[in-house]
Write an enzyme that holds these catalytic residues in place. Sequence first.
Site, short mmCIF file in Angstrom:
data_model
loop_
_atom_site.label_atom_id
_atom_site.label_comp_id
_atom_site.label_asym_id
_atom_site.label_seq_id
_atom_site.Cartn_x
_atom_site.Cartn_y
_atom_site.Cartn_z
N VAL A 40 0.84 -1.21 0.00
CA VAL A 40 0.00 0.00 0.00
C VAL A 40 0.88 1.26 0.00
O VAL A 40 0.65 2.18 -0.80
CB VAL A 40 -0.96 0.00 1.22
CG1 VAL A 40 -1.78 1.29 1.24
CG2 VAL A 40 -1.88 -1.22 1.17
N ILE A 72 -12.79 1.38 -2.89
CA ILE A 72 -14.20 1.79 -3.04
C ILE A 72 -14.52 2.95 -2.09
O ILE A 72 -14.28 2.83 -0.89
CB ILE A 72 -15.17 0.64 -2.67
CG1 ILE A 72 -14.82 -0.65 -3.39
CG2 ILE A 72 -16.61 1.04 -2.93
CD1 ILE A 72 -15.61 -1.85 -2.89
N GLU A 112 -3.04 -10.63 3.26
CA GLU A 112 -2.35 -10.07 4.42
C GLU A 112 -0.98 -10.72 4.56
O GLU A 112 -0.73 -11.79 3.99
CB GLU A 112 -3.16 -10.35 5.69
CG GLU A 112 -4.51 -9.66 5.72
CD GLU A 112 -4.39 -8.15 5.64
OE1 GLU A 112 -3.86 -7.55 6.56
OE2 GLU A 112 -4.81 -7.58 4.61
N ASP A 170 -9.70 -10.70 8.84
CA ASP A 170 -9.62 -9.42 8.12
C ASP A 170 -11.03 -8.88 7.88
O ASP A 170 -11.30 -7.69 8.10
CB ASP A 170 -8.86 -9.62 6.80
CG ASP A 170 -8.79 -8.36 5.98
OD1 ASP A 170 -8.00 -7.46 6.33
OD2 ASP A 170 -9.54 -8.25 4.99
N LYS A 192 -12.95 -5.38 9.36
CA LYS A 192 -13.64 -4.42 8.49
C LYS A 192 -15.10 -4.29 8.90
O LYS A 192 -15.68 -3.19 8.90
CB LYS A 192 -13.50 -4.85 7.03
CG LYS A 192 -12.05 -4.75 6.53
CD LYS A 192 -11.87 -5.48 5.23
CE LYS A 192 -10.46 -5.30 4.67
NZ LYS A 192 -10.17 -6.21 3.56
N GLY A 196 -5.14 -4.46 -3.21
CA GLY A 196 -4.16 -4.15 -4.25
C GLY A 196 -3.54 -2.79 -4.01
O GLY A 196 -4.12 -1.93 -3.34
N1 HSE Z 1 -6.03 -8.88 2.59
C1 HSE Z 1 -7.02 -7.89 2.32
C2 HSE Z 1 -7.99 -8.46 1.30
C3 HSE Z 1 -6.36 -6.67 1.79
O1 HSE Z 1 -7.69 -9.49 0.70
O2 HSE Z 1 -9.08 -7.93 1.15
C4 HSE Z 1 -7.26 -5.48 1.69
O3 HSE Z 1 -7.73 -5.07 2.93
#
Ligand code: HSE
Length: 394
Positions: A12, A131, A185, A196, A200, A298
């Site tokens: 990133v 997004i 990750e 993950d 979120k 990405g």
């Molecule tokens: N590892 C996470 C995914 C990266 O695959 O969505 C983006 O947050």
Amino acid sequence: MKSVAILGCGVVGSGVARLFTDSAARIAKAVGEPVELKYVLERRDCSGEPWAGRVTEDFDLIESDPAVSVVCECMGGVGAAYQFVRRSLLAGKSVVTSNKQLIAEHGLELLELARARDAFLLFEASVGGGIPLLRPLTDELAANRIDEVFGIVNGTTNYILTQMIAHGKSFAEALREAQALGYAEADPSADVDGVDAQRKLCILTDLAFGSNVPPETVPTEGIGGVTAADVALAASLGCAVKLIAHAKSLPDGRFTAFVAPRLVPETAMLSQVSGVMNAVAVRGDAVGECLFYGPGAGSLPTASAVVGDAVDALRRVGRKYIDWGPEQPERFVHPDALPWRWYVRGRGALALPGAETVAAAGGETACLTGPMTRAELDAALHGREALACLRVLE
Ligand code: HSE
């Protein structure tokens, strides 16, 4: 002239550095004055990169430089990243971050700190990659009572499931590809086990329902138990298997939130979301249902969201005081206590109440039940072993 610093130059961070370098004129136009990438905090060798001359290993330099007004945290994790974000905010600098673990675990405290220091703390890139999602949720939809947020928020698992469904690839092969493309990750078990997506979902739930939801309170199941048989049987039942993060309010003001593989009917747009793409549906009482779709992981897509936040923080426009209140455990309802339709796979006949459709492959049967709680499903199975039980997304 404004100055920014980037902490961490991995997937990133290097995308963010590239945008500040290659899109400098566009960013200057958006901010209203030139923006200098003054420091890149990184230990690894960056020679050959256009920003090689700005690389430092010394965070103190960034912290003590009054010219740096915005810090872009792209390190990940909650070790050094947490300390550096705290110290940046304490120094009165705004912070933008793609770090979902940091915001899910420490967002409440860090947002309070940002407010106390009159700084911005923005984290659009933490959910849904590139997004635009969190800003619409908090700003453009501000007039709405948010009733439900659900969708695909992990690119790696969606990539793996898509490769399994559409191309018959093995789980391991698809995971290797996702890693090579920079989606996974550092430890891909966080993707595969749903952690993950859980982080979120916490951020989405915090924003949607206004109280802090610690990640450990959110029931979470990854895709490790999803088999080729489930994918095939789901398809013959007119559904796709997707890892879904789901937060839903109840009429009494309580809410549920959970991450699990779900059967998504092929008639729903979410079932068509493939590869690394993410999509999140938001249901508001005024707007109805909106679907936000785009690249969920990405380098450049995520960097796009980081730099978008940085532009707002540099201009000091937009909603600065995004926040939510402390945890309210009494509002949280475990999804097992609520009725859902279930996909059940087992051996032999599965005569379950309300079951509408039955498919068969390799001596196994599968059906979709009527709505029932987990306890009601277990009772209906009468001790018969279910090889898989997945909720249907409706
Ligand atoms: N590892 C996470 C995914 C990266 O695959 O969505 C983006 O947050």
